[in-house]
Design a protein around this motif. Sequence first.
Motif, short mmCIF file in Angstrom:
data_model
loop_
_atom_site.label_atom_id
_atom_site.label_comp_id
_atom_site.label_asym_id
_atom_site.label_seq_id
_atom_site.Cartn_x
_atom_site.Cartn_y
_atom_site.Cartn_z
N HIS A 4 0.86 -1.18 0.00
CA HIS A 4 0.00 0.00 0.00
C HIS A 4 0.90 1.24 0.00
O HIS A 4 1.96 1.25 0.64
N ARG A 5 0.51 2.28 -0.67
CA ARG A 5 1.36 3.46 -0.79
C ARG A 5 1.60 4.18 0.54
O ARG A 5 2.57 4.92 0.68
N ILE A 6 0.75 3.95 1.53
CA ILE A 6 0.96 4.59 2.82
C ILE A 6 2.28 4.14 3.43
O ILE A 6 2.93 4.90 4.16
N TYR A 7 2.72 2.93 3.12
CA TYR A 7 3.99 2.43 3.68
C TYR A 7 5.17 3.29 3.27
O TYR A 7 6.10 3.45 4.05
N THR A 8 5.14 3.79 2.06
CA THR A 8 6.25 4.60 1.56
C THR A 8 6.02 6.10 1.72
O THR A 8 6.86 6.90 1.32
N THR A 9 4.89 6.46 2.29
CA THR A 9 4.59 7.87 2.55
C THR A 9 5.38 8.33 3.77
O THR A 9 5.46 7.61 4.77
N ALA A 10 5.95 9.51 3.68
CA ALA A 10 6.71 10.05 4.81
C ALA A 10 5.77 10.32 5.98
O ALA A 10 4.73 10.97 5.81
N PHE A 11 6.14 9.82 7.14
CA PHE A 11 5.36 10.08 8.34
C PHE A 11 5.22 11.59 8.55
O PHE A 11 4.16 12.07 8.95
N ALA A 12 6.28 12.32 8.22
CA ALA A 12 6.28 13.79 8.39
C ALA A 12 5.23 14.47 7.52
O ALA A 12 4.79 15.58 7.85
N ASP A 43 10.52 9.05 22.16
CA ASP A 43 10.47 10.24 23.00
C ASP A 43 10.44 11.46 22.09
O ASP A 43 10.50 11.32 20.86
N GLN A 44 10.34 12.63 22.66
CA GLN A 44 10.19 13.85 21.85
C GLN A 44 11.37 14.04 20.90
O GLN A 44 11.18 14.39 19.74
N LYS A 45 12.58 13.80 21.38
CA LYS A 45 13.78 13.99 20.56
C LYS A 45 13.79 13.02 19.38
O LYS A 45 14.07 13.41 18.24
N ASP A 46 13.47 11.76 19.65
CA ASP A 46 13.48 10.76 18.58
C ASP A 46 12.34 10.97 17.59
O ASP A 46 12.51 10.73 16.39
N LEU A 47 11.19 11.41 18.08
CA LEU A 47 10.08 11.71 17.18
C LEU A 47 10.48 12.85 16.24
O LEU A 47 10.27 12.76 15.03
N LYS A 48 11.08 13.87 16.80
CA LYS A 48 11.54 15.00 15.98
C LYS A 48 12.54 14.53 14.92
O LYS A 48 12.48 14.95 13.76
N ALA A 49 13.45 13.65 15.32
CA ALA A 49 14.45 13.13 14.38
C ALA A 49 13.78 12.35 13.25
O ALA A 49 14.16 12.48 12.07
N GLN A 50 12.78 11.55 13.58
CA GLN A 50 12.06 10.79 12.54
C GLN A 50 11.36 11.74 11.57
O GLN A 50 11.34 11.50 10.36
N LEU A 51 10.79 12.80 12.11
CA LEU A 51 10.11 13.79 11.25
C LEU A 51 11.12 14.48 10.34
O LEU A 51 10.86 14.67 9.15
N GLU A 52 12.26 14.85 10.89
CA GLU A 52 13.29 15.54 10.09
C GLU A 52 13.88 14.64 9.01
O GLU A 52 14.21 15.11 7.93
N LYS A 53 14.00 13.35 9.30
CA LYS A 53 14.55 12.39 8.33
C LYS A 53 13.55 12.03 7.24
O LYS A 53 13.90 11.31 6.30
N GLN A 54 12.30 12.47 7.41
CA GLN A 54 11.25 12.12 6.45
C GLN A 54 11.08 10.61 6.34
O GLN A 54 10.85 10.05 5.27
N THR A 55 11.16 9.95 7.47
CA THR A 55 11.01 8.50 7.54
C THR A 55 9.63 8.08 7.04
O THR A 55 8.64 8.70 7.39
N ASP A 56 9.61 7.02 6.25
CA ASP A 56 8.31 6.52 5.78
C ASP A 56 7.61 5.75 6.91
O ASP A 56 8.23 5.39 7.91
N PHE A 57 6.31 5.52 6.75
CA PHE A 57 5.53 4.85 7.78
C PHE A 57 6.07 3.47 8.13
O PHE A 57 6.13 3.09 9.30
N GLU A 58 6.45 2.71 7.12
CA GLU A 58 6.93 1.36 7.38
C GLU A 58 8.18 1.40 8.27
O GLU A 58 8.27 0.67 9.26
N THR A 59 9.11 2.27 7.96
CA THR A 59 10.33 2.41 8.74
C THR A 59 10.03 3.01 10.11
O THR A 59 10.61 2.59 11.12
N PHE A 60 9.12 3.98 10.15
CA PHE A 60 8.74 4.62 11.41
C PHE A 60 8.31 3.56 12.43
O PHE A 60 8.75 3.58 13.58
N PHE A 61 7.47 2.63 12.02
CA PHE A 61 7.01 1.60 12.95
C PHE A 61 8.07 0.51 13.15
O PHE A 61 8.21 -0.02 14.25
N ALA A 62 8.83 0.19 12.11
CA ALA A 62 9.87 -0.84 12.24
C ALA A 62 10.96 -0.39 13.23
O ALA A 62 11.53 -1.22 13.94
#
Length: 117
Positions: A4-12, A43-62
Motif C-alpha cells: 500500500h502506498r501509505i507504507y512509503t509515505t513520509a510520516f512527516a 520520546d520527543q527527541k526521537d520523534l523530531k528526528a524521525q520527522l526531520e529524516k522524512q522517515t516513511d511509515f513502514e520504517t517509522f514503525f519498524a
Amino acid sequence: MAKHRIYTTAFASIYPLYVAKAEKKGRTKAEVDHVISWLTGYDQKDLKAQLEKQTDFETFFAEAPKINPSRALIKGVICGVRVEDIEEPTMREIRYLDKLIDELAQGKMMDKILRRN
C-alpha cells in the motif's frame, strides 16, 4: 501484491494532518505527541528526528523503540475496517495510530485513549 502506498509515505507528511485534526477539536500538538509516544515508545527527541529524516511509515514503525503491548486493546472501526481484524502488521499499527488520533479529536479523556481504565 504491491505494498500500500501509505507504507512509503513520509510520516512527516501525515503528522501535520494528525495535529491539525486534533487542534481543530481543541486538543494540542503535545497530546498528539503523547499518543504517538505511548504507541511507539518514541520520546520527543526521537520523534523530531524521525520527522526531520522524512522517515516513511513502514520504517517509522519498524524502528519504533517500544511498541506498546496495550495497543491490542484498541478496538473499533477506522476507514470502514475493524482495526482488530487487520492482519498485516504494519497496516494494523498505522490504523491503531489513526484510531488513537480519532479518539483524541473526538474529545475522549487521555486515560481512555491510552487504555488506562
